[in-house]
Design a protein around this motif. Structure first.
Motif, PDB file in Angstrom:
ATOM      1  N   GLN A  69      30.824  37.351  43.734  1.00 63.23           N
ATOM      2  CA  GLN A  69      32.239  37.211  43.362  1.00 63.23           C
ATOM      3  C   GLN A  69      32.783  38.481  42.706  1.00 63.23           C
ATOM      4  OE1 GLN A  69      33.665  34.362  44.332  1.00 63.23           O
ATOM      5  NE2 GLN A  69      31.673  33.603  44.957  1.00 63.23           N
ATOM      6  N   ALA A  70      31.890  39.344  42.223  1.00 62.92           N
ATOM      7  CA  ALA A  70      32.317  40.545  41.498  1.00 62.92           C
ATOM      8  C   ALA A  70      32.884  41.580  42.459  1.00 62.92           C
ATOM      9  CB  ALA A  70      31.134  41.130  40.730  1.00 62.92           C
ATOM     10  N   THR A  71      34.031  42.122  42.107  1.00 65.92           N
ATOM     11  CA  THR A  71      34.624  43.193  42.909  1.00 65.92           C
ATOM     12  C   THR A  71      34.325  44.554  42.291  1.00 65.92           C
ATOM     13  OG1 THR A  71      36.713  42.938  41.720  1.00 65.92           O
ATOM     14  CG2 THR A  71      36.466  41.719  43.792  1.00 65.92           C
ATOM     15  N   CYS A 126      26.122  49.235  33.008  1.00 65.99           N
ATOM     16  CA  CYS A 126      25.095  48.493  32.271  1.00 65.99           C
ATOM     17  C   CYS A 126      24.702  47.217  32.999  1.00 65.99           C
ATOM     18  CB  CYS A 126      25.566  48.166  30.857  1.00 65.99           C
ATOM     19  SG  CYS A 126      26.853  46.882  30.761  1.00 65.99           S
ATOM     20  N   GLY A 127      25.519  46.747  33.950  1.00 67.43           N
ATOM     21  CA  GLY A 127      25.208  45.543  34.717  1.00 67.43           C
ATOM     22  C   GLY A 127      25.483  44.243  33.986  1.00 67.43           C
ATOM     23  N   LYS A 128      26.068  44.306  32.804  1.00 62.80           N
ATOM     24  CA  LYS A 128      26.320  43.107  32.016  1.00 62.80           C
ATOM     25  C   LYS A 128      27.764  42.655  32.075  1.00 62.80           C
ATOM     26  CE  LYS A 128      22.080  43.220  30.509  1.00 62.80           C
ATOM     27  NZ  LYS A 128      21.094  42.569  31.311  1.00 62.80           N
ATOM     28  N   SER A 129      28.620  43.441  32.702  1.00 62.51           N
ATOM     29  CA  SER A 129      30.009  43.013  32.850  1.00 62.51           C
ATOM     30  C   SER A 129      30.487  43.305  34.277  1.00 62.51           C
ATOM     31  CB  SER A 129      30.910  43.670  31.808  1.00 62.51           C
ATOM     32  OG  SER A 129      31.073  45.034  32.046  1.00 62.51           O
ATOM     33  N   PHE A 130      31.545  42.604  34.664  1.00 61.11           N
ATOM     34  CA  PHE A 130      32.039  42.728  36.037  1.00 61.11           C
ATOM     35  C   PHE A 130      33.516  42.397  36.069  1.00 61.11           C
ATOM     36  CE2 PHE A 130      30.978  38.348  35.421  1.00 61.11           C
ATOM     37  CZ  PHE A 130      31.873  37.622  36.175  1.00 61.11           C
ATOM     38  N   GLY A 131      34.124  42.698  37.185  1.00 62.99           N
ATOM     39  CA  GLY A 131      35.540  42.385  37.377  1.00 62.99           C
ATOM     40  C   GLY A 131      35.765  41.736  38.705  1.00 62.99           C
TER      41      GLY A 131
END
Length: 106
Positions: free
Chosen positions: A94-96, A101-106
């Motif tokens: 689902q992440a665009t 760091c791989g701990k957050s996404f948009g």
């Protein structure tokens, strides 16, 4: 919903076995924040929240907050050990976008 790799399952089992408090499973959710818009949150809990989605994989219960469910649907959670350190990683279809760091996404 979400999948845990064998490595992630083993890490969660080890954490549960080492807990000094009663633990029923792992709660996974996302919150607004982080450098890319959302950040992953997870932790051991004694019981699910009343409206949590509940999944079980190889004896490990995973509780997912209902607002987070659509945002992390299809995510694979892994536990990796590397020279830089060890920790959980998230492969979220689902992440665009994501941060380094791989701990957050948009």
């Amino acid at each position: 919903m979400i999948q845990l790799t064998e490595s992630a399952l083993n890490a969660v089992r080890t954490a549960i076995a080492g807990s000094t408090q009663p633990v029923e499973g792992l709660r996974v959710m996302v919150e607004a924040g982080g450098c890319a818009g959302f950040k992953y949150m997870m932790g051991l809990v004694a019981a699910p929240e009343p409206d949590d989605l509940v999944a079980e994989q190889d004896g490990v219960k995973v509780f997912i907050d209902p607002a987070s469910g659509p945002v992390i649907a299809g995510t694979t959670i892994d536990f990796v050990v590397s020279l830089e350190g060890s920790g959980f990683t998230f492969d979220n279809p689902q992440a665009t976008s994501s941060c380094s760091c791989g701990k957050s996404f948009g």
